[in-house]
Design a protein around this motif. Structure first.
Motif, mmCIF file in Angstrom:
data_model
loop_
_atom_site.group_PDB
_atom_site.id
_atom_site.type_symbol
_atom_site.label_atom_id
_atom_site.label_comp_id
_atom_site.label_asym_id
_atom_site.label_seq_id
_atom_site.Cartn_x
_atom_site.Cartn_y
_atom_site.Cartn_z
ATOM 1 N N LYS A 112 0.768 -1.166 -0.088
ATOM 2 C CA LYS A 112 -0.146 -0.076 0.079
ATOM 3 C C LYS A 112 0.640 1.295 0.013
ATOM 4 O O LYS A 112 0.336 2.495 -0.163
ATOM 5 N N PHE A 113 2.122 1.236 -0.173
ATOM 6 C CA PHE A 113 3.120 2.210 0.049
ATOM 7 C C PHE A 113 2.917 2.979 1.431
ATOM 8 O O PHE A 113 2.879 4.305 1.041
ATOM 9 N N VAL A 114 2.799 2.559 2.364
ATOM 10 C CA VAL A 114 2.517 3.125 3.707
ATOM 11 C C VAL A 114 3.728 3.205 4.447
ATOM 12 O O VAL A 114 4.264 1.735 4.534
ATOM 13 N N TYR A 115 4.414 4.188 5.069
ATOM 14 C CA TYR A 115 5.435 4.193 5.825
ATOM 15 C C TYR A 115 5.194 5.320 7.051
ATOM 16 O O TYR A 115 5.163 6.733 6.731
ATOM 17 N N ASN A 116 4.987 4.623 8.136
ATOM 18 C CA ASN A 116 4.725 5.501 9.357
ATOM 19 C C ASN A 116 5.776 5.337 10.227
ATOM 20 O O ASN A 116 6.297 4.314 10.635
ATOM 21 N N PHE A 117 6.450 6.286 10.847
ATOM 22 C CA PHE A 117 7.481 6.413 11.742
ATOM 23 C C PHE A 117 7.185 7.627 12.591
ATOM 24 O O PHE A 117 6.329 8.121 12.587
ATOM 25 N N SER A 118 8.076 7.711 13.752
ATOM 26 C CA SER A 118 8.122 8.480 14.758
ATOM 27 C C SER A 118 9.537 8.869 15.172
ATOM 28 O O SER A 118 10.612 8.147 15.175
ATOM 29 N N ILE A 119 9.628 10.354 15.373
ATOM 30 C CA ILE A 119 10.813 10.716 15.959
ATOM 31 C C ILE A 119 10.884 10.676 17.576
ATOM 32 O O ILE A 119 9.917 11.612 18.024
#
Length: 158
Positions: free
Chosen positions: A78-85
């Protein structure tokens, strides 16, 4: 603690699959080569999947700083990339963390639209961010996207 939300979409002249590969799957290899202030990206935990923590070392104002980047979700279909700093000397002192939800979607012109939803989690009484701070954040993120776009256009076999 407060939460400030920002949303925007950046048009890119390459298909979602290529953009996703460069900005998400190969981020740690490509970005230090094309984004001058980023000196290195090293994995401190994990192998790139959800839960991975990357240490991104940045040269800013002649000073070396770092941020800790945690992969929260990655979906290559789905071309999803979730991240956190989640920390580091490069995270603004008034912020506890910053969460990014991003997805690359197909644009009508054959390129992509990189949609992003960002939540800035502020500390204590610092429950607001100025419009200038939000604009600066957006400009930095979009600048990286445009550098990746230029690299992909110049390197069609990547």
């Amino acid at each position: 603690m407060g939460v400030v939300t920002q949303e925007y979409a950046t048009p890119v002249a390459v298909p979602p699959a290529r953009l996703f590969k460069a900005m998400c799957l190969d981020f740690h290899n490509l970005i230090p080569k094309i984004v001058e202030p980023i000196q290195s990206i090293e994995f401190t935990h994990g192998d790139g999947a959800a839960g991975t923590i990357k240490k991104i070392t940045i040269l800013e104002g002649g000073e070396s700083k770092y941020i800790l980047h945690r992969v929260d979700e990655i979906d290559a279909e789905k071309f999803v990339y979730n991240f956190s700093i989640i920390g580091g000397t490069g995270l603004v002192e008034t912020l506890e963390k910053v969460q990014f939800e991003s997805q690359m979607v197909e644009a009508p012109n054959g390129g992509s639209l990189r949609k992003v939803h960002i939540q800035f989690f502020t500390k204590g009484d610092a429950n607001k961010m100025s419009e200038q701070d939000l604009k600066t954040s957006q400009t930095k993120v979009e600048g990286v996207v445009k550098l990746v776009e230029a690299f992909l256009l110049a390197n069609p076999d990547y």
